[in-house]
Motif scaffolding. Structure first.
Motif, short mmCIF file in Angstrom:
data_model
loop_
_atom_site.label_atom_id
_atom_site.label_comp_id
_atom_site.label_asym_id
_atom_site.label_seq_id
_atom_site.Cartn_x
_atom_site.Cartn_y
_atom_site.Cartn_z
N UNK A 186 41.13 30.33 53.53
CA UNK A 186 41.95 30.45 52.31
C UNK A 186 41.11 30.51 51.04
N UNK A 187 40.07 29.71 50.96
CA UNK A 187 39.19 29.74 49.79
C UNK A 187 38.54 31.10 49.66
N UNK A 188 38.11 31.69 50.77
CA UNK A 188 37.44 32.99 50.72
C UNK A 188 38.38 34.07 50.20
N UNK A 189 39.61 34.08 50.66
CA UNK A 189 40.56 35.10 50.21
C UNK A 189 40.88 34.93 48.73
N UNK A 190 41.01 33.70 48.28
CA UNK A 190 41.31 33.45 46.87
C UNK A 190 40.16 33.91 45.98
N UNK A 191 38.92 33.74 46.43
CA UNK A 191 37.76 34.14 45.64
C UNK A 191 37.57 35.66 45.67
N UNK A 192 37.79 36.29 46.82
CA UNK A 192 37.51 37.72 46.97
C UNK A 192 38.64 38.61 46.47
N UNK A 193 39.84 38.12 46.43
CA UNK A 193 40.98 38.95 46.03
C UNK A 193 40.83 39.53 44.63
N UNK A 194 40.40 38.76 43.60
CA UNK A 194 40.23 39.38 42.28
C UNK A 194 39.19 40.49 42.26
N UNK A 195 38.16 40.41 43.11
CA UNK A 195 37.15 41.46 43.15
C UNK A 195 37.74 42.78 43.62
N UNK A 196 38.59 42.73 44.63
CA UNK A 196 39.21 43.96 45.13
C UNK A 196 40.21 44.50 44.13
N UNK A 197 40.99 43.63 43.52
CA UNK A 197 42.01 44.09 42.57
C UNK A 197 41.38 44.66 41.30
N UNK A 198 40.17 44.20 40.95
CA UNK A 198 39.50 44.73 39.75
C UNK A 198 38.90 46.10 39.98
#
Length: 275
Positions: free
Chosen positions: A150-162
């Protein structure tokens, strides 16, 4: 932005706060270097004079210490690998694919971060026991990944959306399939976050205690954090050897954080500002 009028005051406050948080670390190292008669002396001695290696000799003579360290290395590296393998496609799906329940999925990931590991220990033990994975390193890797994913998805999600979606669409039009888009376009953009997630996954896998003592009851496959608990006996605690073993266990954590500090800070802040 105006500069503070008294920068030395801010530096002093920051130094006091840093010293306060580093005090337990210093006391652990200082206690590990004291002679047995100095560990519980009153008043306490702040400096081991002269330093003694007796506690380290007793800690290194502890049975299963070497095996426990190898177990922790294997578990931590396994948690890093499994977290990254699962986090990349899951993050891309949550960030890019429009589907029902995506908002609920993100919310569930946030809620999973709030649950203490002791709450998940009993259900995970039952699931892993039924799957025949209790008392195995793989079972403990899977258990620890439930905390890091869960921590990994929360950290990586903004990178993909940006990242502009037009880049991926152009690659798909040019004949690059979805696996190629992930490998050639998405992964390079996510690299700072992947390094940060990998580092934190290693640190969590190295320091996890609750799952290590509940999922694995066999000392042959328990991590070193569980071994530290054996220094606490019914008649008392061997504080000197315990602090010496804790110092030895802390060395890999300090080395990993020191080497990857720049990448950890960059990975956690990447994607927070949209250009």
């Amino acid at each position: 932005m105006t500069r503070p009028r008294r920068p030395w005051l801010l530096t002093l406050v920051a130094g006091v706060i840093t010293a306060f948080f580093l005090l337990p670390l210093y006391w652990m190292i200082a206690t590990s270097l004291k002679r047995p008669d100095e560990v519980l002396s009153s008043p306490p001695r702040w400096f081991p004079t002269p330093p003694s290696g007796e506690s380290y000799a007793q800690a290194l003579d502890k049975p299963m210490l070497g095996q426990a360290l190898l177990n922790s290395v294997a578990i931590s590296l396994g948690v890093v690998a499994l977290t990254l393998v699962l986090a990349v496609p899951l993050t891309y799906a949550v960030a890019r694919i429009r589907m029902r329940g995506s908002a609920a999925m993100v919310l569930s990931l946030l809620v999973a971060q709030l649950l203490p590991s002791i709450v998940l220990a009993a259900p995970l033990f039952i699931v892993l026991r039924d799957a025949g994975l209790n008392n195995t390193l793989l079972g403990l890797v899977i258990a620890d990944t439930t905390l890091t994913l869960p921590f990994a998805v929360i950290v990586l999600r903004p990178l993909v959306r940006a990242m502009p979606a037009e880049i991926e669409e152009a690659a798909l039009v040019d004949g690059c399939g979805l696996p190629g888009v992930l490998w050639r376009i998405v992964l390079p953009v996510m690299r700072p976050g992947l390094i940060a997630v990998g580092a934190f996954s290693f640190l969590l896998g190295w320091g996890e205690f609750v799952f290590g003592i509940t999922v694995n009851s066999d000392p042959e496959v328990q991590p070193v954090t569980v071994l530290l608990n054996t220094f606490v006996g019914q008649t008392g605690t061997a504080w000197g050897p315990l602090m010496a073993a804790a110092t030895i266990v802390s060395v890999p954590v300090v080395c990993v954080f020191a080497m990857l500090q720049r990448f950890i800070v960059g990975g956690l802040t990447a994607g927070s500002v949209k250009s």
